[in-house]
Enzyme design. Structure first.
Site, PDB file in Angstrom:
ATOM      1  N   LYS A  89       0.879  -1.180   0.000  1.00 13.80           N
ATOM      2  CA  LYS A  89       0.000   0.000   0.000  1.00 13.80           C
ATOM      3  C   LYS A  89       0.913   1.226   0.000  1.00 13.80           C
ATOM      4  O   LYS A  89       1.620   1.481   0.968  1.00 13.80           O
ATOM      5  CB  LYS A  89      -0.882  -0.018   1.242  1.00 13.80           C
ATOM      6  CG  LYS A  89      -1.773   1.204   1.417  1.00 13.80           C
ATOM      7  CD  LYS A  89      -2.641   1.036   2.654  1.00 13.80           C
ATOM      8  CE  LYS A  89      -3.471   2.265   2.956  1.00 13.80           C
ATOM      9  NZ  LYS A  89      -4.193   2.116   4.238  1.00 13.80           N
ATOM     10  N   ASP A 146      -6.346   8.889  -9.621  1.00 10.52           N
ATOM     11  CA  ASP A 146      -6.361   9.428 -10.979  1.00 10.52           C
ATOM     12  C   ASP A 146      -5.832   8.385 -11.945  1.00 10.52           C
ATOM     13  O   ASP A 146      -5.276   7.356 -11.547  1.00 10.52           O
ATOM     14  CB  ASP A 146      -5.540  10.725 -11.055  1.00 10.52           C
ATOM     15  CG  ASP A 146      -4.097  10.510 -10.617  1.00 10.52           C
ATOM     16  OD1 ASP A 146      -3.372   9.776 -11.321  1.00 10.52           O
ATOM     17  OD2 ASP A 146      -3.685  11.077  -9.583  1.00 10.52           O
ATOM     18  N   GLY A 182      -6.162   8.430   1.907  1.00  7.27           N
ATOM     19  CA  GLY A 182      -7.407   8.046   1.250  1.00  7.27           C
ATOM     20  C   GLY A 182      -7.268   8.306  -0.239  1.00  7.27           C
ATOM     21  O   GLY A 182      -6.308   7.873  -0.881  1.00  7.27           O
ATOM     22  N   GLU A 201     -21.392 -12.096  14.405  1.00  6.25           N
ATOM     23  CA  GLU A 201     -20.762 -11.218  13.410  1.00  6.25           C
ATOM     24  C   GLU A 201     -19.661 -11.972  12.653  1.00  6.25           C
ATOM     25  O   GLU A 201     -19.496 -11.799  11.439  1.00  6.25           O
ATOM     26  CB  GLU A 201     -20.173  -9.974  14.097  1.00  6.25           C
ATOM     27  CG  GLU A 201     -21.235  -8.982  14.544  1.00  6.25           C
ATOM     28  CD  GLU A 201     -20.684  -7.856  15.398  1.00  6.25           C
ATOM     29  OE1 GLU A 201     -21.229  -6.748  15.324  1.00  6.25           O
ATOM     30  OE2 GLU A 201     -19.712  -8.087  16.172  1.00  6.25           O
ATOM     31  N   ASP A 208     -10.268   7.918   3.150  1.00  6.31           N
ATOM     32  CA  ASP A 208     -10.048   7.581   4.558  1.00  6.31           C
ATOM     33  C   ASP A 208     -11.366   7.533   5.319  1.00  6.31           C
ATOM     34  O   ASP A 208     -11.378   7.177   6.495  1.00  6.31           O
ATOM     35  CB  ASP A 208      -9.113   8.601   5.210  1.00  6.31           C
ATOM     36  CG  ASP A 208      -7.656   8.170   5.092  1.00  6.31           C
ATOM     37  OD1 ASP A 208      -7.415   7.016   4.700  1.00  6.31           O
ATOM     38  OD2 ASP A 208      -6.764   8.985   5.393  1.00  6.31           O
TER      39      ASP A 208
HETATM   40  C1  DGJ Z   1      -3.587   7.427   5.319  1.00  6.11           C
HETATM   41  C2  DGJ Z   1      -4.236   6.227   4.723  1.00  6.11           C
HETATM   42  O1  DGJ Z   1      -5.273   6.596   3.869  1.00  6.11           O
HETATM   43  C3  DGJ Z   1      -4.720   5.339   5.849  1.00  6.11           C
HETATM   44  O2  DGJ Z   1      -5.433   4.264   5.343  1.00  6.11           O
HETATM   45  C4  DGJ Z   1      -3.528   4.898   6.649  1.00  6.11           C
HETATM   46  O3  DGJ Z   1      -2.697   4.104   5.834  1.00  6.11           O
HETATM   47  C5  DGJ Z   1      -2.776   6.098   7.162  1.00  6.11           C
HETATM   48  N1  DGJ Z   1      -2.468   7.036   6.116  1.00  6.11           N
HETATM   49  C6  DGJ Z   1      -1.504   5.679   7.841  1.00  6.11           C
HETATM   50  O4  DGJ Z   1      -0.729   6.727   8.205  1.00  6.11           O
END
Ligand code: DGJ
Length: 745
Positions: free
Chosen positions: A476, A534, A529, A614, A548
């Site tokens: 990520k 883009d 987030g 759940e 986010d």
């Molecule tokens: C922003 C990201 O969008 C979140 O999901 C998370 O990874 C934080 N940063 C971590 O700092």
């Protein structure tokens, strides 16, 4: 042949399956834009009736023809300071101070295949499906050569455009504006649809009539931004989801951008889109070339839904190079909202065990695993593992996670550096800061000067080693602040206007190298987030964290807005805990999964806090997602409704064999009016059954065993469903939802 030159009418015509785009070489050598719209033959110059409008000047050789003015005729790519007072596409300044551009045709060529760009992302053709037109224009005064590039994807109805600028003179030349696209629409009544927002509420559609004068959509933040997405649509006032003319302009650019639309004195519209002018300049030494980012143009007469689906298909077929496109997607659990910075190996392994028991495939370790990263004030740049949290490094955790049968993914934020980091202490000049000015901080961090080759090289070394030395199968890639203080210690004064552009080029270089060298690692883009959601990023990564804001109710509008340009399967979306951490709202677990399934699907919660019921529900969700994954990725996306009571969308197999309709009630009424929705994406000539009708989070009236609804055994005609729509039973409770799975029989 999709590109034709007619020597008699001097027209160059670009045909796609359903559209036609035409330009004409005027006797002066100027390139006029004649037409972009539904496919048709013939020369469109009859539509232009030049006349003297007053105060619209004439080229020198036509000084006796006051009707012919660049100011009133539609241009293919507008010059500057040469009698067209509307939006400028390029603004060069020569060494002698002369500026402006009088662009005249020098040559053009038509070639098979799709052009490529040097360091910028670009769409690619498969199996000879594209042709390229290059039109070369020149400005005699500045020595500027402008090559307009058109990649015509006939079947997809997409035209890719980019522009290459070369200094053919013998002295340096400065570009102060270098747009990617100019689109003149001489007639029509247009509205601009663009996607604005903020952190935690990205890409909200806003549709406004054009006014006389100029409207601008832009980001000056060095990133495409949460605030204004670079993708825009121009549509006829009457255009709806299913009918009417509209044009999409989708820049493949992740930095500061601007799209301007001007309505001139005669009511003609001009759209100019590309890199943001503010803060930009580029010096071209003799012989040097600058390429402006590519943009993807789509035109359709069939409304906004058709426009969106064309982009969706194209992005996954002709833009994104990831080998994960279309492949079954792993269900992940990300520890961010479960632990934030407060984790250690034991906690992670407890999460992993719980995740495994739920049926999850992949554990993603988010922010906080490196350096002294106990909060978000420090350690960015120190990409060595924090042994206080993870004794013995990453491998023991990865091995243990793998031993459970889970894959392992990791969070990185390569472009940033904290002041409190070894990297900054060693290389303070690697951060973008203006000499003698305290830098503006964002999340208490600074931005690395990605325009410097040694910075990119260093980061490549760090992250390629990370991926080489550990069994990491998912990354990520985050980016958590807007750029400011954009001054590069490595550039001479006259080139400081290049720093922001070079930043994006360097970021693309690093992303390209890592995704190419580690093709088996699935990359997810992210910028706090969806701050960099883009098409430039989607050229490299198959998915981007959409926002986010993980509240499913809010995600309905964010994901819907995002869907105008970008595929549902590219939107990072997770089921998170309730009350939701961003809004405090509670949405039923089932509805949270309905929203997340229209994206990449995953979890962002601590399973240890779930009840047994759940957990059972989550196991069922994951089974459901796996069964639906192929349809969710390969299907056509239809926005069905978004009103004050419910939001509905469908994902339908392109061959009409099945469709999954999702409906979330956002405002439940007492004594409710019927919930009726139209259906789309079905084959009118086929018969269907409702193979599944799954209700989530519905409160049942006393004594009722299910919300009720239609008879699943009955057969329905496709045309019948399309024309008659579908009526849902009354759904009670907060944010109840239903998924209807229609299958062809
Ligand atoms: C922003 C990201 O969008 C979140 O999901 C998370 O990874 C934080 N940063 C971590 O700092």
């Amino acid at each position: 042949m999709s590109i034709l030159f007619d020597d008699t009418s001097k027209t160059i015509t670009l045909h796609t399956r359903r559209t036609t785009y035409q330009m004409q070489l005027a006797p002066t050598g100027h390139l006029l834009h004649l037409y972009y719209g539904a496919r048709s033959e013939g020369c469109f110059d009859y539509r232009l009736l030049p006349r003297d409008c007053g105060f619209s000047p004439n080229p020198y050789e036509l000084r006796n023809d006051r009707a012919w003015s660049l100011d009133t005729l539609p241009q293919e790519y507008s010059g500057a300071l040469c009698g067209d007072y509307r939006l400028v596409s390029v603004y060069p300044v020569a060494a002698n101070g002369a500026s402006g551009a009088d662009l005249r045709h020098a040559s053009h060529r038509i070639e098979p295949g799709k052009y490529t760009l040097d360091r910028l992302p670009a769409a690619f053709a498969r199996d000879g499906e594209a042709e390229t037109l290059t039109v070369t224009l020149r400005d005699a005064a500045t020595g500027l050569r402008v090559e307009l590039l058109y990649g015509v994807f006939a079947e997809a109805d997409v035209i890719a455009r980019a522009v290459r600028f070369t200094n053919d003179g013998d002295a340096p030349l400065r570009l102060e504006k270098a747009a990617s696209v100019c689109l003149d629409l001489p007639f029509g009544d247009w509205e601009l649809l663009h996607f604005h927002g903020r952190h935690c509420m990205e890409r909200q559609p806003q549709r406004t009539p054009l006014m006389t004068g100029i409207q601008t959509v832009r980001s000056t933040r060095g990133m495409s931004s949460h605030q204004h997405n670079p993708f825009v649509i121009l549509c006829d006032r009457e255009t709806t989801e299913e009918h009417g003319l509209c044009y999409g302009v989708m820049p493949l650019w992740s930095g500061s951008h601007q799209t301007e639309v001007e309505v001139d004195q005669m009511g003609a519209a001009r759209l100019v889109s590309g890199v943001c002018e503010e803060g930009f300049s580029w010096t071209l030494a003799p012989g040097e070339t600058f390429e402006a980012p590519e943009a993807l143009l789509v035109c359709t007469e069939d409304g906004l839904g058709d426009l969106s689906r064309r982009y969706h298909r194209f992005i996954f077929r002709n833009l994104c190079r990831s080998r994960f496109v279309g492949k079954p997607r792993p269900v992940l659990l990300n520890n961010w909202e479960a632990t934030y910075f407060d984790f250690d190996a034991d906690k992670l392994l407890a999460l992993a065990r719980e995740a495994k028991a739920l049926g999850v495939d992949l554990l993603v370790l988010d922010d906080g695993w490196f350096g002294n990263r106990c909060d978000d004030n420090r350690a960015l740049g120190d990409w060595f593992v924090n042994e206080a949290k993870l004794p013995g490094g990453l491998d023991p955790v990865i091995d243990a996670v793998n031993a459970l049968g889970l894959k392992f993914g990791i969070w990185i934020e390569p472009e940033m550096v904290s002041e409190d980091s070894d990297l900054f202490r060693a290389h303070p000049d690697w951060a973008l800061t203006v000499p003698n000015r305290a830098p503006t901080m964002g999340r208490n961090q600074l931005v690395l000067d990605m325009g410097r080759a040694e910075v990119v090289e260093y980061l490549y070394g760090v992250f390629s080693a990370l991926l080489r030395e550990h069994r990491i199968e998912y990354v990520k890639w985050d980016m958590n602040r807007s750029l400011s203080d954009v001054y590069s210690a490595a550039l001479p004064p006259e080139r400081q206007g290049e720093a922001a552009f070079r930043y994006v080029l360097g970021m693309y270089d690093l992303l390209r190298r890592l995704t190419e060298d580690f093709p088996d690692v699935r990359f997810e883009g992210c910028a706090g987030g969806g701050g960099r959601f883009d098409a430039g990023m989607l050229a490299f990564v198959p998915q981007i964290w959409c926002s986010d804001d993980s509240d499913a109710a809010e995600r309905l509008t964010i994901q819907r807005g995002t869907s105008y340009g970008y595929p549902a399967a590219s939107m990072g979306a997770h089921v998170s805990a309730c009350p939701n951490h961003q809004t405090g709202r509670t949405v039923p677990l089932g509805t949270r999964a309905v929203a997340a399934m229209s994206g990449t699907f995953g979890y962002e919660l601590d399973p240890a806090r779930l009840t047994d019921a759940e957990k059972d529900e989550i196991r069922a969700q994951i089974r459901r997602f796996r069964a639906l994954d192929a349809l969710l990725q390969g299907g056509d996306y239809h926005r069905l409704a978004a009103n004050e009571r419910f939001t509905a969308w469908a994902i339908a197999a392109p061959d009409g064999s099945e469709a999954l309709v999702s409906v979330v009630v956002t405002h439940t009424e007492a004594n409710p009016r019927p919930l009726h929705l139209r259906l789309r994406g079905l084959d009118p000539d086929a018969d269907y059954v409702l193979a599944e009708q799954a209700f989530f989070g519905c409160a049942l009236p006393p004594g009722a065993e299910s919300p009720g609804g239609a008879d699943p055994a009955r057969r329905y005609g496709g045309a019948q469903l399309l024309c008659g729509g579908w009526t849902l039973p009354a759904l009670y409770g907060d944010y109840p939802s239903v998924q209807l799975h229609f299958k062809r029989v």
